[in-house]
Design a protein around this motif. Sequence first.
Motif, short mmCIF file in Angstrom:
data_model
loop_
_atom_site.label_atom_id
_atom_site.label_comp_id
_atom_site.label_asym_id
_atom_site.label_seq_id
_atom_site.Cartn_x
_atom_site.Cartn_y
_atom_site.Cartn_z
N ALA A 128 0.83 -1.20 0.00
CA ALA A 128 0.00 0.00 0.00
C ALA A 128 0.86 1.26 0.00
O ALA A 128 0.55 2.25 -0.67
CB ALA A 128 -0.92 -0.01 1.21
N GLU A 129 1.97 1.23 0.72
CA GLU A 129 2.86 2.39 0.78
C GLU A 129 3.47 2.66 -0.60
O GLU A 129 3.52 3.80 -1.06
CB GLU A 129 3.96 2.12 1.80
N VAL A 130 3.91 1.60 -1.29
CA VAL A 130 4.48 1.77 -2.63
C VAL A 130 3.40 2.25 -3.60
O VAL A 130 3.64 3.12 -4.44
CB VAL A 130 5.10 0.45 -3.12
N ALA A 131 2.19 1.69 -3.48
CA ALA A 131 1.10 2.08 -4.37
C ALA A 131 0.76 3.56 -4.19
O ALA A 131 0.52 4.28 -5.18
CB ALA A 131 -0.13 1.21 -4.11
N ALA A 132 0.71 4.03 -2.94
CA ALA A 132 0.40 5.44 -2.69
C ALA A 132 1.47 6.34 -3.30
O ALA A 132 1.17 7.37 -3.93
CB ALA A 132 0.28 5.68 -1.19
N LEU A 175 -6.65 9.96 -1.93
CA LEU A 175 -6.17 9.79 -3.29
C LEU A 175 -7.25 10.14 -4.31
O LEU A 175 -6.97 10.72 -5.36
CB LEU A 175 -5.71 8.34 -3.52
N ARG A 176 -8.50 9.82 -4.02
CA ARG A 176 -9.57 10.10 -4.96
C ARG A 176 -9.73 11.60 -5.19
O ARG A 176 -9.91 12.05 -6.33
CB ARG A 176 -10.88 9.51 -4.44
N VAL A 184 -7.37 4.01 -8.89
CA VAL A 184 -7.62 4.95 -7.79
C VAL A 184 -8.96 4.65 -7.13
O VAL A 184 -9.11 4.73 -5.90
CB VAL A 184 -7.57 6.40 -8.30
N GLY A 185 -9.95 4.28 -7.94
CA GLY A 185 -11.24 3.91 -7.36
C GLY A 185 -11.12 2.74 -6.42
O GLY A 185 -11.74 2.72 -5.34
#
Length: 786
Positions: free
Chosen positions: A550-554, A604-605, A590-591
């Motif tokens: 999740a950290e990398v994705a953000a 993020l949205r 993102v959704g």
Amino acid sequence: MSGRGSGAAGPLLLGVRHHGPGSARAVRAALEEARPGVVLIEGPPEADVLIPLAAEEDMRPPVALLAHAVDEPGRSAFWPLAGFSPEWVAIRWALEHGVPARFIDLPAAHTLARGRDEGGEGEDGEAGGGEPAAGADVRVDPLGVLAGAAGYDDAERWWEDVVEHRGVGDGDAVAPFTALEEAMTALREEYGSGGHGRDLVREAHMRLRIRAAQREFEDGVAVVCGAWHVPALRHKAAVAADRALLKGLPKVKTDMTWVPWTNRRLARVSGYGAGIDSPGWYAHLFGAPDRPVERWLTKVAGLLRAEDRIVSSAHVIEAVRLAETLAAMRGRPLPGLSETTDAVRAVMCEGSDVPLALVHDRLVVGEVLGEVPATAPAVPLQRDLARIQRRLRLRPEAARRELELDLRKETDAERSGLLHRLRLLGIGWGEPAASRGSTGTFRETWRLRWEPELSVRVAEAGVWGTTVLAAATARAEADAVAARGLAEVTGLAERCLLAVLPEALPTVMRILADRAALDTDVGHLAQALPALVRSLRYGDVRGTGTAALAEVAAGLAERVFVGLPPACAALDADAAEEMRRHVDAVHGAVGLLGDAPAPGLGDLRARWRSVLRTLSVRDTVPGVIRGRSVRLLLDDGELAQDEAARLMGLVLSPGTPPADAAAWIEGFVGGGSGGGLLLVHDERLLGLVDTWLTGVPAEAFTDVLPLLRRTFSAYEPGVRRTLGELVRRGPGSRGGTATAGAGRPGFAPGLDTARADAVLPVVRLLLGRDGDDEAARVAGSAGVPG
């Protein structure tokens, strides 16, 4: 024919057709009559120690001898055997009568070494390593030549007539082999090695092994080999000459075992030098005690009845009569496969080839997978896989089948993990398929089929570890280190979560973070983000920790948000279309990220919506991306319909070049995004498009037509039909209820409460126990009295 007495009289040479049931029956009869002291069989000598396993209760053909190089498991060769193969019959006869059986062909160590050095196939086995070497002569087909000499245009039909339908007579059991040897001797005199010089080396080795057996056994030696080799084995070559042919042959260290085989693989031109088109039919001929045609057509009738086709006993009787009549008209001693097939098509299938294809797949070829005993040699990885298959009740099968998995169940989750681990190791036992009736991440559908080649893949994967888990973990870590691009690493992270490889994730995540930090291409980042998001969801449903992911994705999402607007400037048409696809992918990701239960993803949205607003109004952004951004904001409820109509009106104004306006329309209502329904239900947007299109100058219309056709041709036929009707009636004619009569599309000025009330009972039924409250809420929001 010589060879029934002492070893000094010469060997009993039984020339056969590989996988020939007639040859198999003849071999059994000849062995029963001759009672030799040893049976020598064409095949790799390294497999001698495996022969006793053929007597095990758990050994059920079709099976194959598998040889692979110890240091390179992918370098392999197969020697398949069916229950009707003469070699298998000879092995079983020897074991049942306490007679030694040995293989005498060129060792697999030389076969595999030749395959490695020349990139060709090995001997009569089916070897890995590519096509035959360039410039190799085409090998003569002995049966084809003999069939042609007899006036047949089909070698299979000739063989059936002269061997399968003749059976073994009451006289000399060796007589059929004598006749076949005479024919092959004439062919060898004419064609020599038949364009395959490697046979000379193999035959030299076989002669040396036969001489050694003759010295060892006084009760006679029987040799079961391909009929093509018999004249060469009968030839009195000097021992020194044979040894000279074998001198200096390359070799590799080799392991051998038994592996299951399938009828489908027997039907290919491979293994023991010849494929057969109809292994199921040959198995029937070999096993039928009498009246083979009647028994075969009864099998066919049973299969068709099981598929709900009306087939009676009268159909079977009539099919038998027709098959016999066809055989008589064609001058054949008995009906063969072609006659029975023609009779089935005409009588049982009513002339249709559709049910006939089922008969071919299920009976003529047959969906049969052999079995080997657990005591057969195997690499540790194979044993671990077999143990897991038994525990999870996932039996390997030759027939393709679908497996539905519910990942909320422990056993199904373990099955999913196993299949994903095997795919990561290159063992494609299962292929993922779209789940029917559900799009939830807790469901998976697999198509399973076990192919014999997978045994080689298992042996090959054994270099990564002794268990499936350890091997998949090691392979994932190695692939992550060797990965070339960011998308490749993110895909690997997803596969690690699917395969439940927690020990591999730290290495993969470290490499993923490093690659993401160094990659500046927005397209690469946009491609990588969806895989990360899927990984978060899969990790959640499998109970795998995904905090680092999740950290990398953000971080990846943030870099996409910053880099996307400048990356969308000054793009040509192809690059703009590719970037539009990236925008769609990021929007979907993102959704899902907004729903992911992980820290740092909450806003993020909102930031993504800000990026879309920027893209929607920036003049330097291509029209297809601006139109897409407006559409995404509209779908999410972040843009009012009036504002969307205003933006469309600006783009479709006379001051905008027609090509740019057409690209904007493509982004807004194209790409299979449901844009057709949007135009059907929003007459303002349809009116704007209609007005703009009718005003495009003639000289510009030709340029925008391809893009417009691509946009509107993606709509469903019903949507296109409705749009055509609306356009035909023209804007402004849809305002009254009269235009919205039965069967005619249109819009009334207000809500029809009577029609809305009619659907409320259905809504309550669909919503369940809380349906009354929810239906009232929906009705209230729509302005319908609850």
